[in-house]
Design an enzyme around this catalytic site. Structure first.
Site, PDB file in Angstrom:
ATOM      1  N   ASP A 145     -29.079  23.286  49.182  1.00  0.00           N
ATOM      2  CA  ASP A 145     -28.456  22.907  47.911  1.00  0.00           C
ATOM      3  C   ASP A 145     -27.411  23.923  47.463  1.00  0.00           C
ATOM      4  O   ASP A 145     -27.646  24.729  46.562  1.00  0.00           O
ATOM      5  CB  ASP A 145     -29.534  22.741  46.844  1.00  0.00           C
ATOM      6  CG  ASP A 145     -30.474  21.586  47.173  1.00  0.00           C
ATOM      7  OD1 ASP A 145     -30.125  20.772  48.040  1.00  0.00           O
ATOM      8  OD2 ASP A 145     -31.549  21.495  46.557  1.00  0.00           O
ATOM      9  N   HIS A 160     -22.080  15.572  50.570  1.00  0.00           N
ATOM     10  CA  HIS A 160     -23.289  15.243  49.806  1.00  0.00           C
ATOM     11  C   HIS A 160     -23.100  15.753  48.387  1.00  0.00           C
ATOM     12  O   HIS A 160     -22.342  16.706  48.163  1.00  0.00           O
ATOM     13  CB  HIS A 160     -24.510  15.898  50.467  1.00  0.00           C
ATOM     14  CG  HIS A 160     -25.829  15.524  49.850  1.00  0.00           C
ATOM     15  ND1 HIS A 160     -26.087  14.278  49.338  1.00  0.00           N
ATOM     16  CD2 HIS A 160     -26.963  16.254  49.664  1.00  0.00           C
ATOM     17  CE1 HIS A 160     -27.339  14.248  48.880  1.00  0.00           C
ATOM     18  NE2 HIS A 160     -27.880  15.444  49.053  1.00  0.00           N
ATOM     19  N   ASP A 203     -36.338  16.160  54.019  1.00  0.00           N
ATOM     20  CA  ASP A 203     -36.002  17.151  53.007  1.00  0.00           C
ATOM     21  C   ASP A 203     -37.319  17.726  52.467  1.00  0.00           C
ATOM     22  O   ASP A 203     -38.408  17.244  52.825  1.00  0.00           O
ATOM     23  CB  ASP A 203     -35.210  16.431  51.894  1.00  0.00           C
ATOM     24  CG  ASP A 203     -34.499  17.377  50.946  1.00  0.00           C
ATOM     25  OD1 ASP A 203     -34.503  18.600  51.178  1.00  0.00           O
ATOM     26  OD2 ASP A 203     -33.923  16.874  49.951  1.00  0.00           O
ATOM     27  N   ASP A 253     -37.962  26.329  48.664  1.00  0.00           N
ATOM     28  CA  ASP A 253     -37.022  25.425  48.019  1.00  0.00           C
ATOM     29  C   ASP A 253     -36.361  26.204  46.873  1.00  0.00           C
ATOM     30  O   ASP A 253     -36.873  26.247  45.770  1.00  0.00           O
ATOM     31  CB  ASP A 253     -37.780  24.210  47.485  1.00  0.00           C
ATOM     32  CG  ASP A 253     -36.874  23.224  46.761  1.00  0.00           C
ATOM     33  OD1 ASP A 253     -35.656  23.488  46.675  1.00  0.00           O
ATOM     34  OD2 ASP A 253     -37.390  22.201  46.275  1.00  0.00           O
TER      35      ASP A 253
END
Length: 891
Positions: A566, A624, A491, A232
């Site tokens: 992201d 998003h 996610d 992440d």
């Protein structure tokens, strides 16, 4: 997604993530330099059966023996496995990724002496040469070496051993390792594996996603290797080899003669080094070589290093790009066939606040005449980050909300993350704990880490019984408030552990008998597998699922879609979405997209519009945005920008039949939907490194505008015998040229290949489901050199009934002034209300009359218009059913 406040900065904190030097096994293995390998093959141990060759290898330095297994697989694939002959305990072998035990073909011995053996691989004089001292493998075709293994002597296999006092003193990081404040106990000690591959004649390699880098992989001599370790990564940096959310250990190599692939089946942390003898040479340097006659054959060398497990590698020998795609698909399966609606537009943010917010955004699309299919809810929709629940105040009546969407033929996606709040009043947590389904820490207790809910447990998705239980939680009577138009998003499934090493799980956590280090890159794969299975089961096996995942591995294509995580509202992030999705497509994952507009920060209106225009031509099309960003629904930027975004989204909807057909093809064959130009023009070196334009299927070429303030773009139109038609103006351009295209804010440069027929639906409605029975317009782009061909695929758009032959699949072709529709699946049964309302022929000449011959033999004249200035012939209301046989003759 990731909260910015934890870091207080907008850039990746590199200190959170290891370099090769900080990863003990990578540093140790990389210190080995090419040279004479200590391994030799013990030819007297060779055993050859009909299906495999086995042979022992010995390391002359430490006398440890390995077992080599060599298989010739169906479809021009060679499998090489190397394990310890007698390991102290079993070493991890990746399950569940291969769709079956790959079928073998006979190997035959061609010759043998004290230096080695030569085996036939059957096809076209292909053979494997096993050299004994030092051990190496060469795969040859005729006199040409296609690939060599261990030719640089970098095979390494750290055998499992008992801790010894002296070894601990020599290098204690072999037995324990720290990173920042975290300790890794490494109870099994060093267990890394490594192997080098040499690719003569190759200068271009691709794949090994996920990295925010160019399509063509770079050499790594002057920096870190490419890293495959699902992480992440907060606001990732571009153009570097750092690990991201997913890992597919598959590399493709390509030159004008051949395409090959390497699939390194290992789920542990992996680093990939790439070097090349032509890297860094200038054009002048290459010319000098040529003049001086030192034309050294270009060669790329690749080295894979994994922390644990075994060496299990599949060498896919092509020879064409499509052969490699089908070879890889035969091993790990193809892209799941998505519900048609999921190829439409998705509206998301972290977070829509409540049911009223959802309703008003939904109404906004109607008010501004912008179609969409899915609206999304992020983590704030739950009751305190407890997944499978709804906030009792903000989403008090979820079924009412879902019914409101269903009435408009629209759908919703809600997030279900794999970290489970530790809370004895939470049913999901209690069930998992009581069944013993949580991953354990090294001391045997339930592993706990910090994530969105605070303290969280992590279900052990490597267990089939745990996955079956998880799937059962999606049943309508279990997942309260869910309905058939609610789908799922996984996610944080790397897994993300905010207080863990590198923001992930400790490697010495336990999945049954195996350490997390062995299985790490599989975790997200299993989460998506279990979730997709849940969506299938809740409908009794009738409905196709839609599941988006952030983490993935080889084979994840079987379960749904992937996005690039992201990203940020920056022009370079828009640009990188193209090579990132192209790289995923090359390794089987076609259903890829990037957050439109960028997740972090706020895009300028120009960037937002350009991102919609780009996203409209990428497979997964979702906007998003981060919790802290201003709202950015498409109508919030003034009427001009609303109109530009509306036009981009509407273009997407007109091409839905073509997108759907490409996904059907991907599902059937493993070919990527969004593909680099070299896949279709494999002999044209000008295409080999292009990654600012791409093809959708074979017939649409897209060169989005990704530069701020652009007044024009230069697109390379491939193929010396091709012609390309601008889909907006119908202007015709020859192939094999760099075409300068002046652009304005409304421009999306897209071209249809001459020699193709593309079905479109030009009556755009508020969602794809509303367009189901609408008529088609056929765009026939002519190339005088060849027959124009296309397909039309129609089914119910959402069930598995296509597997029972309930579909229409037709071949459309235009040759000798006759356009015809022929049934490609005579044994299939399906009826459609859609008809053909218009046929537009580009590059046509004017006929004197146009005759339609229907399936029953009836003939009739069709009205037409001819635009002589553009050579466009339009046939109006021919009126035949889309599923019928017919011919149209121009006279």
């Amino acid at each position: 997604m990731r909260a910015s406040s934890r870091y207080g900065t907008w850039a990746v904190d590199r200190g959170n993530f290891k370099t090769c030097d900080q990863s003990a096994f990578c540093k140790r293995q990389r210190a080995l330099k090419p040279g004479e390998s200590p391994y030799r093959a013990l030819l007297e141990t060779m055993e050859l059966t009909n299906t495999r060759l086995t042979l022992q290898l010995i390391n002359d330095n430490n006398k440890v023996r390995l077992l080599l297994e060599l298989y010739r697989l169906q479809g021009n694939i060679t499998r090489v496995k190397i394990n310890e002959l007698k390991p102290l305990k079993p070493r991890y072998e990746v399950p569940d990724v291969l769709i079956r035990e790959p079928p073998t073909e006979p190997l035959s011995l061609l010759s043998q002496d004290e230096n080695g053996v030569v085996l036939s691989l059957g096809a076209e004089s292909q053979r494997v040469i096993v050299s004994a001292r030092p051990f190496r493998l060469d795969i040859m075709e005729g006199r040409e070496v296609l690939m060599s293994l261990n030719s640089r002597g970098l095979l390494a296999f750290e055998h499992l051993r008992m801790p010894k006092e002296e070894e601990e003193k020599v290098e204690d990081v072999m037995w324990e390792e720290t990173f920042k404040s975290h300790s890794d106990s490494k109870p099994n000690g060093p267990s890394a594996v490594s192997l080098d591959f040499s690719l003569p004649g190759v200068e271009h390699v691709y794949g090994i996603p996920e990295h925010a880098d160019t399509l063509r992989l770079k050499t790594t001599d002057n920096g870190d290797p490419y890293r495959l370790y699902n992480l992440d990564v907060f606001q990732y940096e571009l153009y570097n080899p750092m690990a991201l959310y997913g890992a597919v250990p598959v590399m493709l190599a390509h030159n004008a003669q051949r395409t090959t692939g390497i699939f390194w089946l290992n789920a542990a942390e992996t680093w990939v080094d790439i070097s090349s003898n032509t890297a860094g040479k200038t054009v002048f340097g290459k010319m000098l070589d040529y003049v001086q006659g030192s034309s050294e054959t270009p060669q790329t060398d690749v080295r894979w290093i994994s922390e644990s497990g075994i060496i299990d590698v599949f060498i896919m020998l092509g020879p064409t790009p499509n052969d490699v795609f089908s070879q890889y698909a035969s091993l790990t399966g193809t892209q799941s066939f998505p519900p048609l609606a999921s190829l439409g537009y998705h509206q998301c943010r972290w977070n829509y606040n409540d049911q009223e917010d959802v309703q008003s955004v939904d109404a906004g699309f109607d008010e501004h005449d912008i179609p969409y299919d899915f609206i999304w809810l992020d983590i704030e929709h739950t009751d305190g980050k407890r997944y499978f629940t709804w906030d009792p105040h903000k989403f008090a009546t979820p079924k009412e909300m879902l019914q409101g969407l269903m009435d408009k033929k629209r759908k919703m996606v809600a997030i279900v993350d794999p970290h489970i709040k530790v809370d004895s009043n939470y049913k999901i947590h209690n069930e998992i704990r009581s069944r013993g389904f949580y991953i354990k820490n090294k001391d045997g207790g339930d592993y706990e880490g910090w994530c969105w809910p605070g303290s969280a447990g992590y279900p052990d998705f490597t267990r089939a019984d745990m996955r079956a239980w998880w799937a059962s939680m999606f049943a309508y009577d279990q997942y309260e408030g869910s309905m058939e138009n609610l789908y799922t998003w996984n996610d944080m499934n790397e897994p993300s552990v905010f207080n863990g090493p590198e923001v992930t799980m400790h490697k010495d956590a336990m999945h049954g008998a195996w350490e997390h280090r062995d299985v790490h890159n599989l975790y997200g794969f299993y989460v998506q597998m279990a979730t997709a299975e849940g969506l299938i089961q809740r409908s009794g096996g009738v409905e196709r699922p839609f599941v988006l995942t952030r983490a993935f591995f080889a084979g994840s294509q079987r379960f749904g879609a992937v996005w690039t995580g992201d990203n940020a509202a920056e022009w370079d992030h828009l640009k990188i979405s193209i090579p990132m999705c192209l790289s995923l497509g090359l390794v089987g994952i076609s259903f890829c997209g990037a957050d439109v507009g960028g997740f972090f920060k706020s895009p300028s209106t120009e960037l937002l519009v350009r991102w919609y225009q780009t996203g409209a031509y990428q497979p997964f099309f979702r906007a998003h945005a981060h919790l802290d960003t201003p709202r950015r629904e498409p109508w919030l930027f003034g009427p001009e920008n609303t109109a530009l975004i509306r036009e981009a989204v509407r273009q997407r909807y007109t091409f839905m039949p073509y997108w759907y057909q490409q996904f059907y093809l991907a599902h059937r064959t493993g070919q990527p939907v969004m593909r680099p130009l070299w896949v279709e023009y494999p002999q044209d070196p000008a295409t080999f490194a292009l990654d600012d334009e791409f093809l959708i299927g074979r017939d649409l070429l897209v060169h989005p505008v990704t530069e701020e303030g652009a007044r024009g773009v230069t697109a390379y139109l491939p193929g010396k015998d091709e012609v390309w038609f601008d889909i907006h103006t119908f202007q015709k351009h020859n192939g094999a040229q760099n075409l300068y295209i002046p652009v304005t804010m409304s421009s999306i440069p897209v071209f249809q290949r001459g020699g193709s027929i593309i079905p479109r639906k030009m009556r755009v409605r508020r969602s794809s489901s509303c367009m189901e029975h609408d008529p088609y317009t056929l765009y026939v782009a002519l190339n005088p050199q060849r027959t124009a061909e296309g397909e039309l695929y129609i089914d119910d758009g959402h069930t598995f009934n296509y597997e029972k032959k309930e579909f229409i699949h037709r071949r459309l072709s235009f040759a000798n002034n006759v356009l015809s529709s022929v049934n490609l699946a005579p044994d299939a049964q399906f009826t459609t209300g859609s008809w053909i309302e218009r046929i537009v022929i580009l590059g046509a000449s004017k006929p004197s009359k146009v005759t339609l011959k229907a399936a029953d033999g009836q003939e009739s004249q069709i009205e037409f218009e001819f635009d002589a200035s553009m050579s466009v012939l339009t046939l109006r209301k021919p009126g035949m059913n889309s599923g019928a046989d017919w011919t149209v003759t121009l006279q």
